[in-house]
Design an enzyme around this catalytic site. Structure first.
Site, short mmCIF file in Angstrom:
data_model
loop_
_atom_site.label_atom_id
_atom_site.label_comp_id
_atom_site.label_asym_id
_atom_site.label_seq_id
_atom_site.Cartn_x
_atom_site.Cartn_y
_atom_site.Cartn_z
N ARG A 1 13.52 13.75 -2.65
CA ARG A 1 14.01 12.92 -3.75
C ARG A 1 14.75 13.76 -4.76
O ARG A 1 14.30 14.85 -5.11
CB ARG A 1 12.84 12.19 -4.42
CG ARG A 1 13.23 10.88 -5.06
CD ARG A 1 12.01 10.11 -5.51
NE ARG A 1 11.20 9.60 -4.42
CZ ARG A 1 10.21 8.73 -4.57
NH1 ARG A 1 9.90 8.29 -5.77
NH2 ARG A 1 9.52 8.30 -3.54
N SER B 1 12.63 4.71 -4.28
CA SER B 1 11.53 3.84 -4.68
C SER B 1 11.75 3.29 -6.08
O SER B 1 12.72 2.59 -6.34
CB SER B 1 10.21 4.59 -4.55
OG SER B 1 9.12 3.76 -4.83
N HIS B 2 10.86 3.67 -7.01
CA HIS B 2 10.88 3.14 -8.37
C HIS B 2 11.67 4.01 -9.33
O HIS B 2 11.78 3.69 -10.52
CB HIS B 2 9.45 3.00 -8.90
CG HIS B 2 8.73 4.32 -8.95
ND1 HIS B 2 8.11 4.84 -7.84
CD2 HIS B 2 8.57 5.22 -9.95
CE1 HIS B 2 7.58 6.01 -8.18
NE2 HIS B 2 7.84 6.26 -9.44
N LYS C 1 12.31 8.94 2.91
CA LYS C 1 10.94 8.94 3.40
C LYS C 1 11.02 9.02 4.92
O LYS C 1 11.67 8.17 5.55
CB LYS C 1 10.20 7.67 2.96
CG LYS C 1 9.99 7.56 1.45
CD LYS C 1 9.23 6.31 1.05
CE LYS C 1 9.00 6.27 -0.45
NZ LYS C 1 8.24 5.07 -0.87
N ASP D 1 7.97 -2.98 -6.18
CA ASP D 1 8.76 -1.87 -6.67
C ASP D 1 10.10 -1.82 -5.91
O ASP D 1 10.40 -2.70 -5.11
CB ASP D 1 7.98 -0.55 -6.58
CG ASP D 1 7.68 -0.12 -5.16
OD1 ASP D 1 7.82 -0.93 -4.22
OD2 ASP D 1 7.29 1.05 -4.97
N ASP E 1 11.57 -0.17 -3.46
CA ASP E 1 11.65 -0.23 -1.99
C ASP E 1 10.62 -1.18 -1.40
O ASP E 1 10.45 -1.24 -0.18
CB ASP E 1 11.52 1.17 -1.38
CG ASP E 1 10.20 1.85 -1.71
OD1 ASP E 1 9.59 1.51 -2.74
OD2 ASP E 1 9.79 2.75 -0.95
N ASP F 1 7.44 -1.35 -1.13
CA ASP F 1 6.25 -0.96 -0.37
C ASP F 1 4.98 -1.11 -1.21
O ASP F 1 3.87 -1.04 -0.68
CB ASP F 1 6.36 0.45 0.22
CG ASP F 1 6.46 1.55 -0.83
OD1 ASP F 1 6.71 1.23 -2.01
OD2 ASP F 1 6.33 2.73 -0.46
N ARG F 2 5.14 -1.31 -2.53
CA ARG F 2 3.99 -1.57 -3.40
C ARG F 2 4.09 -2.97 -3.98
O ARG F 2 5.19 -3.44 -4.27
CB ARG F 2 3.92 -0.56 -4.55
CG ARG F 2 3.51 0.82 -4.12
CD ARG F 2 3.32 1.72 -5.32
NE ARG F 2 4.56 1.90 -6.06
CZ ARG F 2 4.62 2.15 -7.37
NH1 ARG F 2 3.51 2.21 -8.09
NH2 ARG F 2 5.78 2.33 -7.96
N HIS G 1 -0.72 0.94 -3.43
CA HIS G 1 -0.38 1.20 -2.04
C HIS G 1 -1.56 0.70 -1.19
O HIS G 1 -2.70 1.09 -1.44
CB HIS G 1 -0.16 2.69 -1.78
CG HIS G 1 1.17 3.20 -2.22
ND1 HIS G 1 2.33 2.95 -1.53
CD2 HIS G 1 1.53 3.96 -3.28
CE1 HIS G 1 3.35 3.52 -2.14
NE2 HIS G 1 2.88 4.14 -3.21
#
Length: 449
Positions: free
Chosen positions: A14, A98-99, A108, A238, A240, A242-243, A325
């Site tokens: 990142r 992500s966020h 990832k 978020d 992407d 995933d959360r 998560h």
């Protein structure tokens, strides 16, 4: 070439685009990824950031240059990429930060079957190969093809949670201009759900608020929308997707620990006696409830690589973290905010009570939330806190992940950030006055000049 030392993190890659992460770096990472995994084919997906598609294309050039075929799934959430890696049994790369704010991007990475790649499981080798130059491939280039996997992902999730008998629900969803705006409509299609969408337009500049729902200010619009529309539940994803964070029908934020306990109970009903993994910052209610329902709670360090490894070793059916998560054995041990959301919707829709009533049995303690303190010497500050507490009667101390101090009716964890000069405090107690007292005492020691 970007700043490799800066962009290779514990679990992913990142950095700021293009200063730290550029197309040349992405291409080299694609080549190194194929070398390290030995893959003959890989699958990729990307989020809605302006830099994501160009970085994915550069990665594909590097991967095909090493002889591997690249299957591009295009726009998708991180858990859709895990689905692709699992169902196709191929290593995968997801392009997302992500966020993080708009100027960032990242990758990832996973091996086939969505198995994680982190610092100790291949990421260091990829970094070193990029740093030293990836050797040229002696053979033909691989090919690039496109495959739409969104419908398959949506259909697969609905085989894991039975929503066929739920009552009609009004569901407000804040996608934060992130990938939830792409995936939610497909997943909810055909369900008895009236969707109230908020910020579904894909926009990597995040014009409404950061796509980081762990920060309470980023949930305010969703809370207001739930109250305004009389929704049964609010969901916030978020960037992407995933959360997933949950808001009840009153507009109150639901602790991810309560969601962990709820999903754990549902999974234990299907798989009696199974292990359930939780990190050490999750509410004490989680292991208590797991044990009460015949499960075997297993405590781990914070971080998806530890959760996934422990789940795989123990055969745990489910794992949850305080950061929202949620990990599922039936989803290749990978995390999926959408799958957790479907479990909550199923639990809510299978009975007549409102969500706040349903969750009462899963919420037992008062919590501080995560409080960050900027500290120049994290080790010295932690040592001061330990010295202040360790000799008190009835107090236990462990260092599984940072410093955890506990007594009969309270506990706290103090742990350093992996990436910033911060100490993160999480405290929990039997009631609000006690948690406030513990919080204030620890922070006074940590922040002492």
């Amino acid at each position: 070439m970007g700043d490799l030392a800066k962009i290779f993190k514990a679990y992913d890659i990142r950095g700021v685009v293009p200063d730290e992460l550029d197309a040349e770096t992405a291409e080299a990472i694609g080549a190194a990824f194929v070398r390290v995994t030995g893959a003959t084919a890989v699958v990729t997906a990307h989020d809605m950031r302006a830099s994501s598609e160009p970085l994915a294309a550069a990665f594909a050039r590097g991967a095909t240059g090493q002889g591997a075929d690249v299957i591009e799934a295009g726009l998708g959430s991180t858990d859709m990429l895990y689905y692709a890696s699992g169902v196709l049994d191929l290593p995968g790369a997801m392009f997302t930060a992500s966020h993080n704010p708009a100027k960032y991007n990242g990758l990832k990475l996973c091996r086939s079957g969505a198995r994680p790649i982190g610092r100790d499981t291949g990421l260091t080798e990829i970094r070193d190969l990029v740093a030293h130059g990836v050797p040229a491939h002696d053979g033909p280039r691989g090919s690039v093809s496109r495959r739409d996997l969104l419908q398959g992902y949506a259909d697969h999730l609905k085989t894991l949670v039975d929503l066929s008998g739920i009552r009609p629900l009004k569901v407000a969803v804040d996608a934060g201009n992130g990938m939830g705006g792409h995936t939610v409509p497909s997943v909810f299609e055909g369900l008895p759900i009236e969707l109230v969408p908020l910020y579904f337009e894909l926009d990597g500049t995040f014009p409404n608020h950061e796509a980081n729902p762990i920060e309470p200010e980023n949930l305010r619009d969703l809370q207001a929308k739930v109250r305004e529309t009389g929704a049964d539940i609010g969901l916030a994803f978020d960037g992407d997707a995933d959360r997933c964070f949950v808001v009840d029908e009153r507009g109150e934020i639901v602790s991810p620990s309560a969601v962990t306990a709820l999903v754990a109970v549902r999974e234990l009903a299907k798989h009696p006696g199974s292990p359930i993994v939780h990190n050490l910052i999750t509410s004490k209610a989680v292991p208590e409830i797991v044990a009460e329902h015949g499960g075997s709670p297993i405590r781990t360090r914070v971080g998806h690589s530890f959760i996934k490894q422990t789940m795989a070793e123990s055969g745990a059916v489910f794992g949850g973290e305080h950061s929202a998560h949620f990990y599922f054995r039936d989803f290749w041990f990978a995390d999926s905010g959408m799958l957790a959301a479907l479990h909550v919707l199923a639990a809510l829709g299978e009975q007549p009570e409102p969500l706040s009533r349903l969750l009462e049995e899963y919420t037992r303690y008062a919590a501080s939330g995560e409080i960050n303190s900027e500290v120049a010497d994290q080790a010295a500050a932690t040592a001061r806190v330990r010295a202040a507490f360790e000799d008190r009667p009835g107090v236990t101390v462990d260092e599984l992940d940072g410093l955890t101090v506990g007594a009969e009716d309270w506990w706290f964890n103090l742990r350093p950030s992996n990436t910033e000069p911060l100490l993160r405090l999480n405290a929990e107690a039997a009631d609000e006055p006690t948690v406030a007292e513990i919080r204030d005492e620890v922070l006074a020691i940590v922040r002492k000049k």
